[in-house]
Design a protein around this motif. Structure first.
Motif, PDB file in Angstrom:
ATOM      1  N   TRP A  50      30.013  10.018  24.154  1.00  0.00           N
ATOM      2  CA  TRP A  50      30.240  10.921  25.277  1.00  0.00           C
ATOM      3  C   TRP A  50      30.481  10.066  26.513  1.00  0.00           C
ATOM      4  N   ARG A  51      31.615  10.243  27.160  1.00  0.00           N
ATOM      5  CA  ARG A  51      31.908   9.477  28.370  1.00  0.00           C
ATOM      6  C   ARG A  51      32.627  10.353  29.384  1.00  0.00           C
ATOM      7  N   ASP A  52      32.083  10.394  30.613  1.00  0.00           N
ATOM      8  CA  ASP A  52      32.658  11.212  31.684  1.00  0.00           C
ATOM      9  C   ASP A  52      32.795  12.664  31.226  1.00  0.00           C
TER      10      ASP A  52
ATOM     11  N   ASP B 205      21.337   7.844  17.886  1.00  0.00           N
ATOM     12  CA  ASP B 205      22.336   6.771  17.787  1.00  0.00           C
ATOM     13  C   ASP B 205      23.606   7.077  18.573  1.00  0.00           C
ATOM     14  N   ALA B 206      23.547   8.023  19.499  1.00  0.00           N
ATOM     15  CA  ALA B 206      24.733   8.365  20.289  1.00  0.00           C
ATOM     16  C   ALA B 206      24.920   7.353  21.415  1.00  0.00           C
ATOM     17  N   SER B 207      26.150   7.300  21.918  1.00  0.00           N
ATOM     18  CA  SER B 207      26.483   6.505  23.095  1.00  0.00           C
ATOM     19  C   SER B 207      26.859   7.470  24.207  1.00  0.00           C
ATOM     20  N   ILE B 208      26.080   7.467  25.284  1.00  0.00           N
ATOM     21  CA  ILE B 208      26.250   8.442  26.365  1.00  0.00           C
ATOM     22  C   ILE B 208      26.424   7.689  27.661  1.00  0.00           C
TER      23      ILE B 208
ATOM     24  N   ARG C 221      22.024   5.065  23.186  1.00  0.00           N
ATOM     25  CA  ARG C 221      22.289   4.167  24.307  1.00  0.00           C
ATOM     26  C   ARG C 221      22.814   5.032  25.442  1.00  0.00           C
ATOM     27  N   VAL C 222      22.008   5.161  26.491  1.00  0.00           N
ATOM     28  CA  VAL C 222      22.283   6.124  27.552  1.00  0.00           C
ATOM     29  C   VAL C 222      22.398   5.395  28.883  1.00  0.00           C
TER      30      VAL C 222
ATOM     31  N   ASP D 238      12.900   4.793  20.810  1.00  0.00           N
ATOM     32  CA  ASP D 238      13.799   3.662  20.539  1.00  0.00           C
ATOM     33  C   ASP D 238      15.101   3.727  21.333  1.00  0.00           C
ATOM     34  N   ALA D 239      15.184   4.619  22.317  1.00  0.00           N
ATOM     35  CA  ALA D 239      16.415   4.737  23.105  1.00  0.00           C
ATOM     36  C   ALA D 239      16.450   3.680  24.207  1.00  0.00           C
ATOM     37  N   GLU D 240      17.657   3.321  24.623  1.00  0.00           N
ATOM     38  CA  GLU D 240      17.880   2.452  25.775  1.00  0.00           C
ATOM     39  C   GLU D 240      18.454   3.313  26.887  1.00  0.00           C
TER      40      GLU D 240
END
Length: 245
Positions: A119-121, A136-139, A158-159, A176-178
């Motif tokens: 997810w971006r913008d 495990d998503a990338s936000i 990864r947020v 375990d999230a960043e």
């Protein structure tokens, strides 16, 4: 208890430079940084039939209304510069999907599997989701506004630059999230789960969770004085402190 203007960082303070140091030298700033809002400027969009969400692997510059994806397989769907309004998605699977520079309004799902998505913008507005798996998503640069969420699983995600504004969340699992630059203005979270979370510039002020665990994973977050008072028993128990009187 009256509100207090004090703000406390749940992390180690940056030490002051030695007295003999040059006055022109300054330590790096550790001030709280707010999330960067999505840079969403949608171009002219083409009205597209709702079935395109299921028939096309990639949708670009499309406006789609009244989508029914109940139980659908949307794995690896890619949305770029799209606007979707009124999206029924209970039981949908959208693992590995990419949602970029898009706006989703009134997404409604009892359960939604969005693990390993990107997810971006993105803006998600006035949506209701019972349980969403974002493990495990990338936000990055995402805003949720006026949403009602039940269980949000962000384990190992990864947020960076996430804003939840005027949202209600029952359980927020950040195990375990960043997380870097996250804020919850006007929002509420009932249960906050933080095992092994790594946080930086995470603003928890204003939240009044009934349960936070484990308290040691709050390092890197910012809280206010009222929250510190509520967390005091758990913090004392964690360090083995006896409080008498």
């Amino acid at each position: 208890m009256p509100r207090t203007a004090s703000v406390l960082r749940a992390s180690m303070a940056v030490p002051a430079p030695p007295a003999g140091d040059d006055e022109g030298m300054r330590m790096p700033s550790d001030r709280l940084q707010a999330p960067i809002a999505p840079s969403l400027r949608l171009p002219r969009l083409e009205d597209v039939d709702a079935r395109a969400v299921h028939d096309a692997a990639v949708l670009d510059r499309a406006r789609i209304v009244d989508v029914d994806s109940t139980g659908a397989d949307l794995d690896e769907l890619a949305l770029s510069e799209c606007a979707i309004e009124r999206w029924q998605a209970t039981g949908a699977r959208m693992r590995h999907a990419h949602v970029v520079e898009s706006r989703i309004e009134r997404l409604d799902a009892a359960t939604l599997d969005a693990s390993r998505t990107v997810w971006r913008d993105v803006e998600v507005v006035a949506s209701r989701i019972g349980s969403i798996d974002l493990s495990d998503a990338s936000i990055r640069s995402v805003a949720l506004v006026g949403c009602k969420l039940g269980h949000v699983n962000l384990r190992a995600a990864r947020v960076r630059d996430l804003t939840l504004r005027d949202c209600t969340i029952d359980v927020l699992d950040l195990g375990d999230a960043e997380l870097d630059r996250v804020a919850f203005p006007g929002s509420s979270v009932a249960t906050l789960e933080l095992p092994r979370a790594r946080m930086r510039h995470v603003d928890l002020r204003g939240l009044e969770p009934r349960a936070v665990s484990p308290v040691e994973s709050l390092a890197g977050a910012t809280i206010d004085g009222d929250q510190l008072a509520l967390l005091a028993p758990a913090l004392a128990a964690h360090v083995g402190l006896r409080v008498v009187g």
